[in-house]
Scaffold this active site. Structure first.
Site, PDB file in Angstrom:
ATOM      1  N   ASP A   1       4.674  -4.831   1.598  1.00 63.15           N
ATOM      2  CA  ASP A   1       3.915  -5.710   2.501  1.00 63.15           C
ATOM      3  C   ASP A   1       4.878  -6.512   3.377  1.00 63.15           C
ATOM      4  O   ASP A   1       4.672  -6.658   4.583  1.00 63.15           O
ATOM      5  CB  ASP A   1       2.951  -6.622   1.711  1.00 63.15           C
ATOM      6  CG  ASP A   1       3.556  -7.184   0.435  1.00 63.15           C
ATOM      7  OD1 ASP A   1       4.637  -6.713   0.020  1.00 63.15           O
ATOM      8  OD2 ASP A   1       2.960  -8.099  -0.158  1.00 63.15           O
TER       9      ASP A   1
ATOM     10  N   ASP B   1       4.842   5.386  10.590  1.00 65.71           N
ATOM     11  CA  ASP B   1       3.968   5.279  11.767  1.00 65.71           C
ATOM     12  C   ASP B   1       4.135   3.926  12.455  1.00 65.71           C
ATOM     13  O   ASP B   1       4.124   3.834  13.684  1.00 65.71           O
ATOM     14  CB  ASP B   1       2.493   5.483  11.380  1.00 65.71           C
ATOM     15  CG  ASP B   1       2.097   6.959  11.415  1.00 65.71           C
ATOM     16  OD1 ASP B   1       3.000   7.809  11.530  1.00 65.71           O
ATOM     17  OD2 ASP B   1       0.891   7.256  11.327  1.00 65.71           O
TER      18      ASP B   1
ATOM     19  N   TYR C   1       0.269  11.233  -3.601  1.00 68.13           N
ATOM     20  CA  TYR C   1      -0.390  12.397  -3.000  1.00 68.13           C
ATOM     21  C   TYR C   1      -0.401  13.590  -3.948  1.00 68.13           C
ATOM     22  O   TYR C   1      -1.150  14.539  -3.746  1.00 68.13           O
ATOM     23  CB  TYR C   1       0.287  12.793  -1.680  1.00 68.13           C
ATOM     24  CG  TYR C   1       0.143  11.768  -0.576  1.00 68.13           C
ATOM     25  CD1 TYR C   1      -0.687  10.658  -0.722  1.00 68.13           C
ATOM     26  CD2 TYR C   1       0.842  11.897   0.610  1.00 68.13           C
ATOM     27  CE1 TYR C   1      -0.807   9.712   0.276  1.00 68.13           C
ATOM     28  CE2 TYR C   1       0.719  10.955   1.627  1.00 68.13           C
ATOM     29  CZ  TYR C   1      -0.103   9.859   1.442  1.00 68.13           C
ATOM     30  OH  TYR C   1      -0.213   8.926   2.441  1.00 68.13           O
TER      31      TYR C   1
ATOM     32  N   ASP D   1       4.607   7.074   4.577  1.00 67.12           N
ATOM     33  CA  ASP D   1       3.617   7.583   5.530  1.00 67.12           C
ATOM     34  C   ASP D   1       3.197   6.455   6.478  1.00 67.12           C
ATOM     35  O   ASP D   1       3.177   6.611   7.706  1.00 67.12           O
ATOM     36  CB  ASP D   1       2.404   8.091   4.726  1.00 67.12           C
ATOM     37  CG  ASP D   1       1.463   8.949   5.552  1.00 67.12           C
ATOM     38  OD1 ASP D   1       1.707   9.111   6.759  1.00 67.12           O
ATOM     39  OD2 ASP D   1       0.473   9.446   4.988  1.00 67.12           O
TER      40      ASP D   1
ATOM     41  N   LYS E   1       6.881  -1.629  -4.350  1.00 67.18           N
ATOM     42  CA  LYS E   1       5.920  -2.689  -4.693  1.00 67.18           C
ATOM     43  C   LYS E   1       6.178  -3.053  -6.155  1.00 67.18           C
ATOM     44  O   LYS E   1       5.275  -3.004  -7.010  1.00 67.18           O
ATOM     45  CB  LYS E   1       4.485  -2.162  -4.438  1.00 67.18           C
ATOM     46  CG  LYS E   1       3.388  -3.195  -4.516  1.00 67.18           C
ATOM     47  CD  LYS E   1       3.370  -4.175  -3.371  1.00 67.18           C
ATOM     48  CE  LYS E   1       2.316  -5.237  -3.605  1.00 67.18           C
ATOM     49  NZ  LYS E   1       2.447  -6.397  -2.713  1.00 67.18           N
TER      50      LYS E   1
END
Ligand code: NAD
Length: 364
Positions: free
Chosen positions: A226, A254, A143, A250, A194
């Site tokens: 993943d 959620d 970001y 992020d 990752k």
């Protein structure tokens, strides 16, 4: 001796002002019950700030936040501002606030309350007892990494670019917050990256593994993002504390949120170097239900409790609020998002009234 705190309130957009007003009412009751005095100052952020001043984070807002003991934020954003250029979008205000206050650590609890197990879309045996803390890095990663932007190539084609980058120092400081958090909880930390594909993740994994030697009492594991997403849905009880970068955090926070049944129940704390924390619900501005008295104010109220605990060191007052939330739910009161058969439907304001009644009972 009465403790005085200056709190900056950022109601923002959508359901923000509705849920903020419930949280403020609750804090005003708490103030009377404990030796605490709040000085509330309200400031603009997000779409509301764009409408009033042309920018999503006016300098006066950031100054007010810096000059307060804690910031209570509701939510920003909405359809109305979706087509504005990126630097004028409400989300840019939020990113600016995080960067301006140096809020590098975001703590997102996802704890299932026994009263709400049936609100989860997963089976009871999968979610019963879930108590996860996601520690998300907040001021680095994709970001913020440079270069970023939409550029025109030599052939005239447009190319969008973002850069995922972390320095060792950034990984160390979020890693330390995560190990310390895990130590105070179940003593298990899962680092998510990752590293099989991304160099930035390889560095992340190396640094977190190195830090582990300083925390021999914490059991460290690693998962690719993943797989972590799958494991969160398959058997979430395997997790205690999760640490991850900005983008992965992020998304995963959620997903963890939904295990608990409603995003309307989840608070968060963002802590940084300056000592001024920002406390806000995990959910957004819910423009689909804004202004209809349908919003669940509990995540906002629980964010105020996190503010008392992590921002102002008032754990007893924080527990009082959390207890009132549990008692309201025990009594069968529910907003629409957590409604189930046989429960008593309340709108946002009525839920606030019910909380205040419980708080008053708890004090007597
Ligand atoms: P959202 O969290 O606002 O809403 C997702 C769904 O959950 C909607 O159906 C909404 O009605 C429901 N919901 C959310 N909070 C609720 C509550 N307290 N009570 C009852 N139901 C609730 O996410 P979205 O729809 O993806 O985004 C809407 C806007 O919010 C966008 O502009 C987005 O950029 C912004 N947003 C802001 C933040 C923030 O301020 N931190 C976070 C996420 C999204």
């Amino acid at each position: 001796m009465t403790q005085h705190y200056r709190i900056t309130l950022l109601p923002g957009d959508g359901i923000g002002p509705e849920i903020m007003s419930v949280a403020v009412e609750v804090l005003k009751v708490v103030e009377k019950q404990f030796d605490i005095q709040f000085e509330f100052q309200e400031a603009l952020i997000g779409g509301a700030a764009i409408d009033a001043t042309g920018e999503p984070l006016p300098a006066t807002t950031l100054d007010m936040c810096r000059n307060s003991d804690a910031v209570l934020l509701a939510a920003i954003g909405g359809y109305k501002w979706d087509s504005l250029p990126r630097h004028l979008r409400p989300e840019t205000g939020l990113l600016g606030l995080r960067a301006g206050l140096g809020l590098f650590a975001n703590l997102r609890p996802a704890k299932i309350l026994p009263q709400l197990i049936d609100a989860s879309s997963l089976k009871r045996e999968v979610v019963e007892g879930v108590d996860i803390m996601v520690v998300r890095e907040l001021t680095g990663g994709i970001y913020f990494g440079q270069p970023k932007g939409i550029f025109t190539t030599e052939t005239g084609e447009k190319r969008g670019v973002n850069t995922m980058a972390y320095t060792e120092a950034e990984i160390n400081r979020i890693g330390r917050v995560a190990f310390e958090t895990a130590r105070k909880r179940g003593g298990k930390l899962c680092s998510v990256d990752k590293a099989n594909v991304l160099e930035v993740s390889q560095l992340w994994r190396d640094r977190i593994s190195q830090l582990a030697s300083e925390y021999p009492d914490v059991e460290l594991s690693h998962l690719y993002v993943d797989n972590a997403a799958m494991q969160l849905i398959r058997w979430p009880k395997q997790f205690d504390t999760i640490v991850t970068g900005n983008l992965f955090g992020d998304i995963l926070s959620d997903a963890a949120a939904m295990l608990t049944g409603s995003i309307g129940m989840l608070p968060s704390a963002s802590l940084g170097a300056t000592g001024v924390g920002v406390f806000e619900p995990v959910h957004g501005s819910a423009p689909d239900i804004a202004g209809q008295d349908k919003a669940n104010p509990l995540a906002q109220v629980l964010s105020a409790a996190m503010m008392l605990r992590y921002g102002l060191n008032q754990p007893v007052a924080a527990s009082r609020i959390e207890q009132a939330v549990i008692q309201v739910l025990d009594g069968g009161d529910r907003t629409g998002d957590i409604m189930s058969e046989g429960m008593n439907y309340l709108g946002c304001r009525a839920m606030g009234d019910a909380l205040i009644q419980e708080l008053e009972k708890l004090a007597s």
